[in-house]
Scaffold this active site. Sequence first.
Site, PDB file in Angstrom:
ATOM      1  N   CYS A 105     -23.574  18.778   3.897  1.00 32.64           N
ATOM      2  CA  CYS A 105     -22.321  19.324   4.430  1.00 32.64           C
ATOM      3  C   CYS A 105     -22.035  20.759   4.025  1.00 32.64           C
ATOM      4  CB  CYS A 105     -21.122  18.442   4.081  1.00 32.64           C
ATOM      5  SG  CYS A 105     -21.257  16.822   4.840  1.00 32.64           S
ATOM      6  N   PHE A 244     -14.576   1.720   3.845  1.00 37.51           N
ATOM      7  CA  PHE A 244     -15.101   0.533   3.163  1.00 37.51           C
ATOM      8  C   PHE A 244     -15.249  -0.656   4.124  1.00 37.51           C
ATOM      9  CE2 PHE A 244     -13.119   2.932  -0.332  1.00 37.51           C
ATOM     10  CZ  PHE A 244     -14.219   3.049  -1.165  1.00 37.51           C
ATOM     11  N   ALA A 245     -15.734  -0.382   5.334  1.00 36.56           N
ATOM     12  CA  ALA A 245     -15.883  -1.417   6.355  1.00 36.56           C
ATOM     13  C   ALA A 245     -17.206  -2.146   6.141  1.00 36.56           C
ATOM     14  CB  ALA A 245     -15.835  -0.810   7.755  1.00 36.56           C
ATOM     15  N   ARG A 246     -17.111  -3.352   5.591  1.00 35.12           N
ATOM     16  CA  ARG A 246     -18.331  -4.135   5.339  1.00 35.12           C
ATOM     17  C   ARG A 246     -17.945  -5.586   5.051  1.00 35.12           C
ATOM     18  NH1 ARG A 246     -20.453  -0.812   0.253  1.00 35.12           N
ATOM     19  NH2 ARG A 246     -19.679   0.895   1.543  1.00 35.12           N
ATOM     20  N   GLU A 247     -18.734  -6.486   5.585  1.00 28.83           N
ATOM     21  CA  GLU A 247     -18.629  -7.924   5.284  1.00 28.83           C
ATOM     22  C   GLU A 247     -17.200  -8.447   5.458  1.00 28.83           C
ATOM     23  OE1 GLU A 247     -20.156  -8.151   1.359  1.00 28.83           O
ATOM     24  OE2 GLU A 247     -22.221  -7.693   1.957  1.00 28.83           O
ATOM     25  N   ARG A 249     -14.423  -6.952   5.615  1.00 28.20           N
ATOM     26  CA  ARG A 249     -13.410  -6.258   4.833  1.00 28.20           C
ATOM     27  C   ARG A 249     -13.352  -4.813   5.289  1.00 28.20           C
ATOM     28  NH1 ARG A 249     -14.851  -5.204   0.029  1.00 28.20           N
ATOM     29  NH2 ARG A 249     -17.022  -5.854   0.182  1.00 28.20           N
TER      30      ARG A 249
END
Length: 261
Positions: A105, A244-247, A249
């Site tokens: 970046c 924190f998009a995972r499983e 959640r």
Amino acid sequence: MPNDTVTHSILKAKGPLLAWEEDTVVQEVPLTIHYNREEIATLLCSPSQTEELVYGFLLNEGFIRFPEDVYEIRHDPLDHLVWVEGKPCLLQKELMSKRFVSACCGKSRASFCFANDVLMVKPLTSTHSIPLQEAYAYGDFLQSHLPLFQSTGGVHSGGVGYEGEVLLTSYDIGRHNVFDKLSGSAFHSGLSLENHVIFFSGRVSSEILLKVAKMKVPILIARGAPTDLALSQATALNITVVGFAREQRLNIYTCAERIIV
């Protein structure tokens, strides 16, 4: 299609044991872009989707606005050079002036410090919303459809979704390159992203948020964490940021009305 990996001999430790093994690592190349015979930038990137990356970079940096603004692209894959002939850009020197962009970046931005950001980034008016389960599905897609990440652990990836369908995907060693490749793919194919979702494997910095704003995408779903500056900009620009998009959640940080149960 280029080979995105190379094999290295490594000495691997496991507990008290050492053993030589062959390991797969991702390739990193310096891609130098010339626009109308002027060198404008060197991007550190993965060697795939080069044309998409160039289109997206030129679009997001303000050099072009329409596909027909690009007359010709020539690519030398051995020396990692690209020459673009396109519509004359009156602000070319002011926009870029041989800026060097790193894989991670580049220079961090405290605010909109480049003129093209101020000119190109406006608050979004989209009222598009998606079901919560669709958001979960995009977060999980990257984990289950990432063979290069699973074999090397060395790339970021992302995609564009609409009504639960994944339309575009990309990957790269550089976070910002992922977004330029998605932007370039959509731009070249005539796909408007105004009511779509972008999902991404990494964290959301202010520069990533500005990429999304330039693409006019109202919803960003990331597996990583956002920064406070990114969230401040997302609120001002009316962009939904999910982290924190995972499983099954996730955290909805801004403009939560776009994620519905």
